[in-house]
Design an enzyme around this catalytic site. Structure first.
Site, PDB file in Angstrom:
ATOM      1  N   ASP A   1       0.248  -1.519  -0.220  1.00 49.74           N
ATOM      2  CA  ASP A   1      -0.250  -0.364  -0.195  1.00 49.74           C
ATOM      3  C   ASP A   1       0.565   1.080   0.043  1.00 49.74           C
ATOM      4  O   ASP A   1       1.440   1.453   0.337  1.00 49.74           O
ATOM      5  CB  ASP A   1      -1.155  -0.005   0.949  1.00 49.74           C
ATOM      6  CG  ASP A   1      -0.814  -0.155   2.850  1.00 49.74           C
ATOM      7  OD1 ASP A   1       0.424   1.150   2.868  1.00 49.74           O
ATOM      8  OD2 ASP A   1      -0.443  -0.701   3.108  1.00 49.74           O
ATOM      9  N   TYR A   2       0.553   2.214  -0.234  1.00 52.28           N
ATOM     10  CA  TYR A   2       0.765   3.653  -0.194  1.00 52.28           C
ATOM     11  C   TYR A   2       1.866   4.064   0.481  1.00 52.28           C
ATOM     12  O   TYR A   2       3.210   4.668   0.036  1.00 52.28           O
ATOM     13  CB  TYR A   2      -0.512   4.724  -0.429  1.00 52.28           C
ATOM     14  CG  TYR A   2       0.110   6.574  -0.833  1.00 52.28           C
ATOM     15  CD1 TYR A   2       0.835   6.877  -2.323  1.00 52.28           C
ATOM     16  CD2 TYR A   2       0.315   7.081   0.006  1.00 52.28           C
ATOM     17  CE1 TYR A   2       1.792   7.273  -2.159  1.00 52.28           C
ATOM     18  CE2 TYR A   2       0.746   8.273  -0.388  1.00 52.28           C
ATOM     19  CZ  TYR A   2       1.535   8.954  -1.931  1.00 52.28           C
ATOM     20  OH  TYR A   2       1.877  10.248  -2.199  1.00 52.28           O
TER      21      TYR A   2
END
Length: 284
Positions: free
Chosen positions: A153-154
């Site tokens: 994820d980011y």
């Protein structure tokens, strides 16, 4: 012959032959006979369609970009079947050499390991214009159709694979493969033993997803704890959701291993190509 022409309504040629009859015979002659190959149609046009421009051909080998290929051509360093290439040349099955070494347009299968930095999107493109993992791919691999295998994820970082090997990507991402992944997760404060027991024993997340039992080891730090998760399951944002549901605050999440691969000393944003031995180990 004249009688046949009158019955069929045909016309006679100057020798008294029925033109409609002759046309029928010629038409039959042109039909493909059993075992006979169909005649080629516009062979020159077909060859033109199959060929590609020399700069695109070189880029497709992964040797360099099209722009760099144009520069090599202008420098006289590219040959086609022994003659010096010029801009705009097209090639199909000819031998292309750069500095005397042949290159091939057959796309070689490549798998890269990236140490993904935080605030980078694990997709090929992002509609919001954020930095993607493909922007860290070195120039020499840009012509290959590389895609990330799975996601981080980011705000997560660490080991992420990119490949153009579709069979390998499918194997690694298929739920039945159960590829082991190891994460170092820094959380705020201490982690009680009863919380560790919940994390290790399997749990049902707030959204209803069931988490399989996994290995979790705790290492106390100054006011914080580093948890080492070993997962064989690949739920979306699984560790962050597990920590959320047990009251833990994640400060940092980093993937450090996948299957037989270790991130090692690869710096954030750095990329290295996997060796054939490493790729073979991933396939097992």
């Amino acid at each position: 012959m004249a009688e046949r022409s009158r019955k069929s309504g045909g016309r006679l040629n100057g020798r008294g032959h029925d033109l409609s009859y002759e046309r029928g015979m010629h038409s039959q002659d042109r039909r493909k006979q059993p075992g006979q190959a169909a005649p080629s149609v516009r062979p020159a046009a077909a060859r033109e369609e199959a060929s590609v421009r020399i700069n695109k051909y070189i880029a497709s080998t992964g040797f360099c970009s099209r722009r760099r290929a144009d520069e090599l051509i202008a420098e006289g360093r590219v040959t086609i079947d022994g003659r010096t290439a010029t801009a705009g040349d097209r090639v199909d099955k000819e031998t292309v050499c750069i500095d005397g070494q042949s290159v091939t347009a057959e796309e070689r299968l490549v798998t890269l390991m990236l140490n993904k930095p935080v605030q980078v999107v694990s997709t090929a493109r992002d509609p919001q214009g954020r930095t993607t993992v493909l922007e860290y791919v070195p120039e020499r691999y840009r012509s290959l159709r590389l895609y990330p295998v799975g996601r981080l994820d980011y705000f997560s970082e660490g080991l992420l694979l990119l490949t153009n090997d579709g069979a390998l990507a499918q194997r690694l991402t298929h739920p039945s493969h159960n590829q082991k992944k190891v994460y170092h997760v820094l959380v705020r404060g201490s982690v009680p033993q009863n919380v560790l027991a919940v994390l290790r024993g399997g749990m049902t997340l707030k959204e209803g997803d069931k988490v399989a039992p996994c290995s979790v080891e705790a290492c106390p730090l100054k006011g914080q704890t580093e948890l080492t998760f070993e997962l064989h399951q690949g739920l979306n944002r699984q560790i962050r959701r597990m920590c959320r549901d047990t009251g833990l605050t994640v400060l940092r999440l980093k993937r450090v291993a996948e299957g037989p691969l270790q991130l090692g000393h690869l710096a954030p944003g750095e990329v290295r190509e996997l060796s054939p031995k490493e790729v073979a180990a991933l396939r097992r």
